[in-house]
Motif scaffolding. Structure first.
Motif, PDB file in Angstrom:
ATOM      1  N   ARG A   9     -87.258 -57.291 -13.550  1.00  0.00           N
ATOM      2  CA  ARG A   9     -88.342 -56.920 -14.457  1.00  0.00           C
ATOM      3  C   ARG A   9     -89.694 -56.894 -13.743  1.00  0.00           C
ATOM      4  O   ARG A   9     -90.624 -56.279 -14.209  1.00  0.00           O
ATOM      5  N   THR A  10     -89.780 -57.597 -12.625  1.00  0.00           N
ATOM      6  CA  THR A  10     -91.042 -57.687 -11.897  1.00  0.00           C
ATOM      7  C   THR A  10     -90.774 -57.555 -10.416  1.00  0.00           C
ATOM      8  O   THR A  10     -89.838 -58.151  -9.900  1.00  0.00           O
ATOM      9  N   ALA A  11     -91.597 -56.767  -9.744  1.00  0.00           N
ATOM     10  CA  ALA A  11     -91.556 -56.661  -8.287  1.00  0.00           C
ATOM     11  C   ALA A  11     -92.870 -57.232  -7.764  1.00  0.00           C
ATOM     12  O   ALA A  11     -93.948 -56.877  -8.245  1.00  0.00           O
ATOM     13  N   LEU A  12     -92.777 -58.129  -6.804  1.00  0.00           N
ATOM     14  CA  LEU A  12     -93.956 -58.737  -6.197  1.00  0.00           C
ATOM     15  C   LEU A  12     -94.102 -58.252  -4.769  1.00  0.00           C
ATOM     16  O   LEU A  12     -93.113 -58.145  -4.045  1.00  0.00           O
ATOM     17  N   HIS A  13     -95.319 -57.987  -4.378  1.00  0.00           N
ATOM     18  CA  HIS A  13     -95.634 -57.658  -2.990  1.00  0.00           C
ATOM     19  C   HIS A  13     -96.684 -58.660  -2.546  1.00  0.00           C
ATOM     20  O   HIS A  13     -97.776 -58.715  -3.118  1.00  0.00           O
ATOM     21  N   ILE A  14     -96.348 -59.456  -1.555  1.00  0.00           N
ATOM     22  CA  ILE A  14     -97.248 -60.488  -1.061  1.00  0.00           C
ATOM     23  C   ILE A  14     -97.541 -60.216   0.405  1.00  0.00           C
ATOM     24  O   ILE A  14     -96.616 -60.018   1.199  1.00  0.00           O
ATOM     25  N   TYR A  32     -90.525 -59.414  -3.456  1.00  0.00           N
ATOM     26  CA  TYR A  32     -89.668 -60.254  -4.280  1.00  0.00           C
ATOM     27  C   TYR A  32     -89.393 -59.545  -5.598  1.00  0.00           C
ATOM     28  O   TYR A  32     -90.229 -58.796  -6.102  1.00  0.00           O
ATOM     29  N   LEU A  33     -88.212 -59.806  -6.151  1.00  0.00           N
ATOM     30  CA  LEU A  33     -87.846 -59.309  -7.476  1.00  0.00           C
ATOM     31  C   LEU A  33     -87.620 -60.502  -8.381  1.00  0.00           C
ATOM     32  O   LEU A  33     -87.109 -61.536  -7.953  1.00  0.00           O
ATOM     33  N   SER A  34     -87.983 -60.339  -9.646  1.00  0.00           N
ATOM     34  CA  SER A  34     -87.767 -61.394 -10.625  1.00  0.00           C
ATOM     35  C   SER A  34     -87.227 -60.791 -11.913  1.00  0.00           C
ATOM     36  O   SER A  34     -87.556 -59.656 -12.266  1.00  0.00           O
ATOM     37  N   GLU A  37     -90.586 -61.073 -17.000  1.00  0.00           N
ATOM     38  CA  GLU A  37     -91.616 -60.054 -17.181  1.00  0.00           C
ATOM     39  C   GLU A  37     -92.863 -60.462 -16.409  1.00  0.00           C
ATOM     40  O   GLU A  37     -93.162 -61.651 -16.280  1.00  0.00           O
ATOM     41  N   SER A  38     -93.594 -59.491 -15.902  1.00  0.00           N
ATOM     42  CA  SER A  38     -94.745 -59.787 -15.050  1.00  0.00           C
ATOM     43  C   SER A  38     -95.853 -60.534 -15.784  1.00  0.00           C
ATOM     44  O   SER A  38     -96.579 -61.314 -15.175  1.00  0.00           O
ATOM     45  N   ASP A  39     -95.973 -60.329 -17.084  1.00  0.00           N
ATOM     46  CA  ASP A  39     -97.042 -61.004 -17.823  1.00  0.00           C
ATOM     47  C   ASP A  39     -96.708 -62.449 -18.196  1.00  0.00           C
ATOM     48  O   ASP A  39     -97.504 -63.142 -18.820  1.00  0.00           O
ATOM     49  N   ARG A  40     -95.542 -62.923 -17.795  1.00  0.00           N
ATOM     50  CA  ARG A  40     -95.159 -64.322 -18.082  1.00  0.00           C
ATOM     51  C   ARG A  40     -95.895 -65.322 -17.189  1.00  0.00           C
ATOM     52  O   ARG A  40     -95.968 -66.495 -17.492  1.00  0.00           O
ATOM     53  N   TRP A  46     -97.218 -66.973  -9.887  1.00  0.00           N
ATOM     54  CA  TRP A  46     -96.191 -66.244  -9.131  1.00  0.00           C
ATOM     55  C   TRP A  46     -96.136 -66.757  -7.695  1.00  0.00           C
ATOM     56  O   TRP A  46     -95.064 -66.964  -7.134  1.00  0.00           O
ATOM     57  N   MET A  47     -97.325 -66.979  -7.101  1.00  0.00           N
ATOM     58  CA  MET A  47     -97.371 -67.506  -5.729  1.00  0.00           C
ATOM     59  C   MET A  47     -96.713 -68.886  -5.663  1.00  0.00           C
ATOM     60  O   MET A  47     -95.964 -69.187  -4.733  1.00  0.00           O
ATOM     61  N   GLN A  48     -96.982 -69.723  -6.656  1.00  0.00           N
ATOM     62  CA  GLN A  48     -96.379 -71.060  -6.689  1.00  0.00           C
ATOM     63  C   GLN A  48     -94.858 -70.964  -6.826  1.00  0.00           C
ATOM     64  O   GLN A  48     -94.123 -71.719  -6.190  1.00  0.00           O
ATOM     65  N   ALA A  49     -94.382 -70.036  -7.639  1.00  0.00           N
ATOM     66  CA  ALA A  49     -92.931 -69.866  -7.804  1.00  0.00           C
ATOM     67  C   ALA A  49     -92.274 -69.466  -6.480  1.00  0.00           C
ATOM     68  O   ALA A  49     -91.195 -69.965  -6.132  1.00  0.00           O
ATOM     69  N   VAL A  50     -92.926 -68.586  -5.724  1.00  0.00           N
ATOM     70  CA  VAL A  50     -92.393 -68.172  -4.419  1.00  0.00           C
ATOM     71  C   VAL A  50     -92.371 -69.372  -3.473  1.00  0.00           C
ATOM     72  O   VAL A  50     -91.376 -69.618  -2.785  1.00  0.00           O
ATOM     73  N   ARG A  51     -93.464 -70.137  -3.420  1.00  0.00           N
ATOM     74  CA  ARG A  51     -93.515 -71.320  -2.545  1.00  0.00           C
ATOM     75  C   ARG A  51     -92.436 -72.335  -2.910  1.00  0.00           C
ATOM     76  O   ARG A  51     -91.779 -72.898  -2.040  1.00  0.00           O
ATOM     77  N   GLU A  52     -92.266 -72.578  -4.208  1.00  0.00           N
ATOM     78  CA  GLU A  52     -91.247 -73.542  -4.646  1.00  0.00           C
ATOM     79  C   GLU A  52     -89.847 -73.072  -4.290  1.00  0.00           C
ATOM     80  O   GLU A  52     -88.996 -73.866  -3.906  1.00  0.00           O
ATOM     81  N   HIS A  53     -89.600 -71.772  -4.435  1.00  0.00           N
ATOM     82  CA  HIS A  53     -88.275 -71.245  -4.086  1.00  0.00           C
ATOM     83  C   HIS A  53     -87.962 -71.504  -2.613  1.00  0.00           C
ATOM     84  O   HIS A  53     -86.921 -72.062  -2.277  1.00  0.00           O
ATOM     85  N   TRP A  54     -88.883 -71.097  -1.722  1.00  0.00           N
ATOM     86  CA  TRP A  54     -88.613 -71.241  -0.298  1.00  0.00           C
ATOM     87  C   TRP A  54     -88.666 -72.692   0.149  1.00  0.00           C
ATOM     88  O   TRP A  54     -87.920 -73.097   1.039  1.00  0.00           O
ATOM     89  N   GLY A  55     -89.513 -73.507  -0.479  1.00  0.00           N
ATOM     90  CA  GLY A  55     -89.514 -74.935  -0.170  1.00  0.00           C
ATOM     91  C   GLY A  55     -88.182 -75.565  -0.527  1.00  0.00           C
ATOM     92  O   GLY A  55     -87.636 -76.382   0.210  1.00  0.00           O
TER      93      GLY A  55
END
Length: 96
Positions: A9-14, A32-34, A37-40, A46-55
């Motif tokens: 539902r969401t594509a992230l470009h970092i 990243y894909l999620s 929904e992007s407005d959630r 979103w940045m924190q979610a990416v950091r938590e995933h890789w951590g």
């Protein structure tokens, strides 16, 4: 979706600046894909979610495989042996 990810539902470009040791740094693009929904989430969330995933990947999986199961000390270059050892280590970690 046309890209073959029907639940995305969401594509992230970092873009991030990466510098390792004394080497010259460079910009890296990460995507990243999620299924959310992007407005959630806000951009910082979103940045924190990416950091938590890789951590979590590093702490839960890679560290345990390297330090407890000595994965980095595998010297075989035979792909069948390496794949078998990876599967065995994953099974051990699942029940550990």
């Amino acid at each position: 979706m046309g890209v073959g990810y029907p639940y995305a539902r969401t594509a992230l470009h970092i873009q991030s600046w990466r510098k390792v040791g004394d080497k010259e740094g460079n910009w890296e693009d990460r995507y990243y894909l999620s299924s959310q929904e992007s407005d959630r989430k806000t951009p910082p969330q979103w940045m924190q979610a990416v950091r938590e995933h890789w951590g979590g990947v590093e702490n839960r999986n890679h560290w345990r495989k390297d330090s407890c199961l000595l994965e980095d000390k595998t010297r075989s270059r035979n792909p069948n042996i390496v794949c078998s050892l990876i599967l065995l280590r994953n099974i051990v970690l699942h029940y550990y």
